[in-house]
Motif scaffolding. Structure first.
Motif, PDB file in Angstrom:
ATOM      1  N   ARG A  11       0.836  -1.208   0.000  1.00 58.46           N
ATOM      2  CA  ARG A  11       0.000   0.000   0.000  1.00 58.46           C
ATOM      3  C   ARG A  11       0.870   1.258   0.000  1.00 58.46           C
ATOM      4  O   ARG A  11       0.609   2.200  -0.755  1.00 58.46           O
ATOM      5  N   LEU A  12       1.916   1.262   0.822  1.00 64.65           N
ATOM      6  CA  LEU A  12       2.813   2.416   0.864  1.00 64.65           C
ATOM      7  C   LEU A  12       3.461   2.651  -0.499  1.00 64.65           C
ATOM      8  O   LEU A  12       3.577   3.794  -0.951  1.00 64.65           O
ATOM      9  N   GLU A  40       2.303   1.730  -3.421  1.00 63.98           N
ATOM     10  CA  GLU A  40       1.258   2.159  -4.357  1.00 63.98           C
ATOM     11  C   GLU A  40       0.912   3.640  -4.157  1.00 63.98           C
ATOM     12  O   GLU A  40       0.801   4.395  -5.115  1.00 63.98           O
ATOM     13  N   GLU A  41       0.791   4.056  -2.897  1.00 61.26           N
ATOM     14  CA  GLU A  41       0.374   5.429  -2.602  1.00 61.26           C
ATOM     15  C   GLU A  41       1.505   6.451  -2.746  1.00 61.26           C
ATOM     16  O   GLU A  41       1.251   7.605  -3.085  1.00 61.26           O
ATOM     17  N   HIS A  42       2.744   6.030  -2.461  1.00 58.43           N
ATOM     18  CA  HIS A  42       3.827   7.006  -2.367  1.00 58.43           C
ATOM     19  C   HIS A  42       4.995   6.749  -3.321  1.00 58.43           C
ATOM     20  O   HIS A  42       5.904   7.572  -3.395  1.00 58.43           O
ATOM     21  N   LYS A  67       3.541  10.012   4.685  1.00 54.85           N
ATOM     22  CA  LYS A  67       4.218  10.777   3.635  1.00 54.85           C
ATOM     23  C   LYS A  67       5.491  11.420   4.179  1.00 54.85           C
ATOM     24  O   LYS A  67       6.557  11.306   3.574  1.00 54.85           O
TER      25      LYS A  67
END
Length: 166
Positions: A11-12, A14-16, A59
């Motif tokens: 998830r990290l 994918e998001e960042h 973030k």
């Protein structure tokens, strides 16, 4: 438990991941080193997942790791020897919601000394606040404000007449 960590890391990424790649590319000026830096950032995040206390946002936490990884890379002799100068600006992926822009300003930002370049990139390109930048650079807020002010002054001087047509 291990699957939860894997899901969190996926998830990290994918998001960042794209944002971290852009930051590392701007700091290192080499697409291959930027990819390595993002991988090292995620590896360090993986190792530190259990100790992440959420005092900062994900973030900010990942950005701090990425900045430190890039600093470590820049300290190495092989990095300085490998660096060919100007960043490959056409290889920097634009953020999903960004409009096309002239890269003249970015070229001038990349020409700044690292102590000015880092706060500018973190403030304008990563959209972090001054307190967040101060925390991740291990500097006082006033130092970050001063470096941003001095960087703006240098950019104003070097970009004088830049957007004039005549």
């Amino acid at each position: 438990m291990e699957n939860d960590r894997q899901d969190t890391l996926a998830r990290l990424m994918e998001e960042h991941g794209d944002r971290l790649y852009r930051l590392c590319l701007l700091l290192l000026r080499d697409p291959h080193l930027a990819e390595d830096a993002v991988q090292d950032t995620m590896l360090k995040a993986w190792r530190g997942l259990d100790s992440f206390e959420a005092r900062a946002s994900e973030k900010t936490w990942l950005t701090a790791i990425a900045v430190n990884v890039c600093r470590d890379y820049r300290r190495l002799y092989w990095y300085r020897k490998r660096l060919d100068g100007e960043a490959l600006l056409e290889q920097i992926p634009a953020p999903p919601d960004a409009e096309p822009q002239d890269d003249g300003i970015l070229r001038q930002v990349l020409a700044l000394a690292p102590k000015y370049r880092e706060p500018v990139l973190l403030y304008y390109w990563q959209e972090l606040t001054v307190p967040e930048i101060a925390a991740l650079l291990h500097e006082k807020e006033n130092t970050v404000f001063t470096r941003l002010r001095r960087a703006r002054a240098q950019l104003r001087e070097t970009l004088k007449g830049w957007d004039d047509d005549g």
